[in-house]
Motif scaffolding. Structure first.
Motif, PDB file in Angstrom:
ATOM      1  N   ALA A  40      -6.594   5.793  -5.759  1.00  0.00           N
ATOM      2  CA  ALA A  40      -6.634   4.822  -4.659  1.00  0.00           C
ATOM      3  C   ALA A  40      -5.267   4.165  -4.483  1.00  0.00           C
ATOM      4  O   ALA A  40      -4.789   4.009  -3.353  1.00  0.00           O
ATOM      5  N   THR A  41      -4.637   3.802  -5.574  1.00  0.00           N
ATOM      6  CA  THR A  41      -3.310   3.181  -5.517  1.00  0.00           C
ATOM      7  C   THR A  41      -2.291   4.138  -4.917  1.00  0.00           C
ATOM      8  O   THR A  41      -1.468   3.747  -4.082  1.00  0.00           O
ATOM      9  N   VAL A  90     -10.834   4.024   1.112  1.00  0.00           N
ATOM     10  CA  VAL A  90      -9.677   3.529   0.347  1.00  0.00           C
ATOM     11  C   VAL A  90      -9.017   2.362   1.071  1.00  0.00           C
ATOM     12  O   VAL A  90      -8.722   1.332   0.451  1.00  0.00           O
ATOM     13  N   VAL A  91      -8.803   2.485   2.367  1.00  0.00           N
ATOM     14  CA  VAL A  91      -8.188   1.391   3.117  1.00  0.00           C
ATOM     15  C   VAL A  91      -9.062   0.152   3.045  1.00  0.00           C
ATOM     16  O   VAL A  91      -8.579  -0.956   2.794  1.00  0.00           O
ATOM     17  N   PHE A 127      -0.248   5.596   2.532  1.00  0.00           N
ATOM     18  CA  PHE A 127      -0.642   5.006   3.820  1.00  0.00           C
ATOM     19  C   PHE A 127       0.352   3.927   4.247  1.00  0.00           C
ATOM     20  O   PHE A 127       0.676   3.804   5.426  1.00  0.00           O
ATOM     21  N   ARG A 128       0.851   3.156   3.305  1.00  0.00           N
ATOM     22  CA  ARG A 128       1.845   2.131   3.636  1.00  0.00           C
ATOM     23  C   ARG A 128       3.148   2.767   4.123  1.00  0.00           C
ATOM     24  O   ARG A 128       3.805   2.249   5.028  1.00  0.00           O
ATOM     25  N   THR A 156     -10.187   8.120   3.516  1.00  0.00           N
ATOM     26  CA  THR A 156      -9.200   7.180   4.054  1.00  0.00           C
ATOM     27  C   THR A 156      -9.850   5.853   4.410  1.00  0.00           C
ATOM     28  O   THR A 156      -9.348   4.785   4.060  1.00  0.00           O
ATOM     29  N   CYS A 177      -2.950   4.425  -1.165  1.00  0.00           N
ATOM     30  CA  CYS A 177      -2.494   3.215  -0.479  1.00  0.00           C
ATOM     31  C   CYS A 177      -0.982   3.248  -0.283  1.00  0.00           C
ATOM     32  O   CYS A 177      -0.480   2.879   0.789  1.00  0.00           O
ATOM     33  N   VAL A 189      -3.362  -2.025   5.365  1.00  0.00           N
ATOM     34  CA  VAL A 189      -2.920  -0.775   5.975  1.00  0.00           C
ATOM     35  C   VAL A 189      -3.572  -0.613   7.338  1.00  0.00           C
ATOM     36  O   VAL A 189      -4.718  -0.974   7.534  1.00  0.00           O
ATOM     37  N   TYR A 231      -9.263  -0.952  -1.009  1.00  0.00           N
ATOM     38  CA  TYR A 231      -8.077  -1.120  -1.851  1.00  0.00           C
ATOM     39  C   TYR A 231      -6.813  -1.587  -1.120  1.00  0.00           C
ATOM     40  O   TYR A 231      -5.922  -2.133  -1.755  1.00  0.00           O
ATOM     41  N   CYS A 232      -6.723  -1.320   0.169  1.00  0.00           N
ATOM     42  CA  CYS A 232      -5.506  -1.722   0.878  1.00  0.00           C
ATOM     43  C   CYS A 232      -5.831  -2.101   2.331  1.00  0.00           C
ATOM     44  O   CYS A 232      -5.419  -1.392   3.255  1.00  0.00           O
TER      45      CYS A 232
END
Length: 93
Positions: free
Chosen positions: A40-41, A84-85, A47-48, A81, A44, A92, A88-89
């Motif tokens: 996941a990290t 995870v977004v 994606f960033r 996606t 992320c 994003v 975890y993020c």
């Protein structure tokens, strides 16, 4: 009223859970991420980087790249996606 990005997240997660009963692989995919926070990290971070270059994590090309990288179908990559977004993020886009 939910902000648009939150509405997108809620709808995406609802789709994930509805697919979970019809598609056990989708459920297993989400379990894999839950058990592997490092994945996941990593996602992320990717994606960033996309966001920094003006792209969105949910753009078709980004979904296709995630699918190829993770060995998934485009649908599973989109589910991954979204999950995870959302989990975890959320910063994003």
């Amino acid at each position: 009223m939910l902000q648009r990005r939150h509405l997108h997240l809620v709808l995406g997660l609802a789709a994930c859970f509805s697919l979970g009963s019809a598609n056990p692989a989708a459920s297993q995919l989400l379990e894999t991420v839950k058990q592997n926070k490092q994945l996941a990290t990593q996602l992320c971070g990717q994606f960033r980087k996309l966001n920094a270059s003006g792209q969105k994590a949910h753009d078709p090309a980004a979904i296709q790249a995630t699918a190829a990288q993770q060995g998934l179908s485009p649908l599973d990559a989109e589910i991954l996606t979204t999950y995870v977004v959302g989990m975890y993020c959320p910063d994003v886009r």
